[in-house]
Write an enzyme that holds these catalytic residues in place. Structure first.
Site, PDB file in Angstrom:
ATOM      1  N   ASP A  33      32.999  30.129  42.962  1.00  0.00           N
ATOM      2  CA  ASP A  33      34.244  31.874  43.174  1.00  0.00           C
ATOM      3  C   ASP A  33      35.890  31.343  43.872  1.00  0.00           C
ATOM      4  O   ASP A  33      35.644  30.195  44.548  1.00  0.00           O
ATOM      5  CB  ASP A  33      32.767  33.133  43.770  1.00  0.00           C
ATOM      6  CG  ASP A  33      31.978  33.410  43.317  1.00  0.00           C
ATOM      7  OD1 ASP A  33      32.425  33.559  41.831  1.00  0.00           O
ATOM      8  OD2 ASP A  33      31.324  33.437  43.258  1.00  0.00           O
ATOM      9  N   LYS A  55      38.002  36.545  40.196  1.00  0.00           N
ATOM     10  CA  LYS A  55      39.320  37.436  40.139  1.00  0.00           C
ATOM     11  C   LYS A  55      40.518  36.216  40.196  1.00  0.00           C
ATOM     12  O   LYS A  55      40.464  35.086  40.649  1.00  0.00           O
ATOM     13  CB  LYS A  55      39.903  38.209  41.827  1.00  0.00           C
ATOM     14  CG  LYS A  55      38.969  39.452  42.149  1.00  0.00           C
ATOM     15  CD  LYS A  55      40.156  40.089  43.558  1.00  0.00           C
ATOM     16  CE  LYS A  55      38.970  41.033  42.806  1.00  0.00           C
ATOM     17  NZ  LYS A  55      38.831  41.904  44.447  1.00  0.00           N
ATOM     18  N   MET A 167      31.096  42.774  52.943  1.00  0.00           N
ATOM     19  CA  MET A 167      32.656  43.418  52.112  1.00  0.00           C
ATOM     20  C   MET A 167      32.451  44.478  52.653  1.00  0.00           C
ATOM     21  O   MET A 167      32.604  45.369  52.266  1.00  0.00           O
ATOM     22  CB  MET A 167      31.874  42.681  50.868  1.00  0.00           C
ATOM     23  CG  MET A 167      31.985  41.752  50.306  1.00  0.00           C
ATOM     24  SD  MET A 167      30.572  41.862  49.040  1.00  0.00           S
ATOM     25  CE  MET A 167      29.072  41.953  49.213  1.00  0.00           C
TER      26      MET A 167
END
Lengths: 251, 251
Positions: A33, A55, A167
């Site tokens: 990631d 992403k 997060m």
């Protein structure tokens, strides 16, 4: 085994396990990631292929679906090459490693899990904060702050306990307000560590009331409860890139 | 730095961090509890001194007081030798590492914390259980089961969550009854891993009702909640001493 689900730990490459490091050193493919610290790839063979998922850089509206990541791991695994799925922290603590493990096993691909240090415990420890401590906290709960509306707040009331949000940077004020709504005193200690174990590590000691207005940068670990007062402003963890400095300490 | 507080992880020596292993390899003194897996000491220099603290072998009524352990660490640290305080799991998750850190810092002894894999997360992971998983568990709470009367049970009600008990083997039936009293359905999944990542590892899949009568051997990690159903009876973790077998699987 062809696919290894490996936890990288919070960032410092010396905080990966010996087994994780040994497997990385013979990887044919490494699937990562974007959040993974690139220093971790220093020991990967130079002819191995690094596949970045999650992403899409520069196009924030595009990102990989979890199913597509799992499908790619299955496809790679079936070729018989050595595939390392490297995830920041621990793959099984809000890391979706469980979903990847099940998809791989359902597809008949041999998998091994190598846990990593979860940022939920390791980042506070590197700041001098024990998530449990006699007389201060007798239990610790780890929650994702990614979507405050999805949190079962009724379990998160005040007590001799620690709450760790991962997060939670984008919604930190909402998290603080929800804690107050559950009955936590606004003066309860809060410690925020941004970029824990990275060179840019930054520690803040505040309160739940302070968290209502504090700007928090991702990635951040937010510790709530009496143990947060133990955050050590002077203590420099080895994790801070060997620089011997923490960039900013705010009390 | 003269004193290092190092987490050993759940037992398998390959599950210590690279930094922990590097520090152990140059220790003058290693201070350990009896629970630490002796395989971890394989890389300690042969002329270093191993000091065992905690319970006194053969005399269960005798054990070290925490203050005495801290005093010994301070005394060793002041001599300037390299002292490793090695603890199973993570020193800061029910490990009293926080108390030792404060005592050492208050005495002016330079300390570094090297976190370890907490058994609370790593042992389930090695059994194929993610402590959080989308749709099954959105938070995880870690509690000591050592003294059920000291647990704040009101925070531990039923929901889309995971509860992990450490040190709960002696009182497992009481823990199960308290969960039922808090409203958990008796058929809720429970996974018990005894001696996680050791050669004698044993996994049991049961329910809260089953936990009322199950004999649990120490050390054990008890996982309560829907994710416990994911315990993989076939999956053999690398942690199991390279033997490729798990001694017994009961469903």
């Amino acid at each position: 085994v062809t696919v290894y689900l490996v936890g990288a730990g919070p960032g410092d490459p010396d905080l990966i396990t010996r087994r994780g490091a040994a497997i990385l050193a013979r990887a044919d493919y490494v699937v990562i990631d974007r959040l993974v610290d690139r220093r971790l790839l220093a020991d990967v063979p130079c002819d191995s292929i690094i596949v970045e998922v999650g992403k899409v850089p520069g196009q924030p509206e595009l990102s990989w679906a979890q199913d597509d990541i799992s499908e790619m791991l299955i496809a790679l695994g079936r070729t018989g090459v050595t595939v390392v799925r490297l995830k920041g922290g621990d793959p099984f603590v809000f890391g979706r490693g469980g979903e990847e493990l099940r998809a791989l096993r359902n597809a008949g691909v041999a998998v091994e899990v190598v846990p990593g240090l979860s940022s939920a415990f390791a980042v506070p420890a590197l700041s001098g904060i024990p998530v449990t401590s006699r007389g201060l906290s007798s239990q610790v709960t780890v929650v994702s702050g990614h979507d405050p509306s999805a949190v079962e707040w009724r379990h998160l009331g005040p007590g001799d306990r620690t709450i760790v949000f991962l997060m939670g940077s984008a919604h930190s004020a909402v998290l603080a307000q929800c804690l107050i709504d559950e009955g936590w005193p606004p003066h309860t200690d809060v410690a925020i560590t941004e970029s824990g174990s990275w060179a840019s590590e930054r520690r803040t000691h505040t309160s739940i009331a302070g968290l209502l207005t504090e700007a928090v940068r991702s990635p951040a670990v937010i510790v709530v409860g009496a143990v947060a007062a133990l955050v050590d402003r002077a203590y420099v963890s080895a994790g801070v890139d060997g620089l011997g400095t923490v960039s900013a300490l705010v009390d």
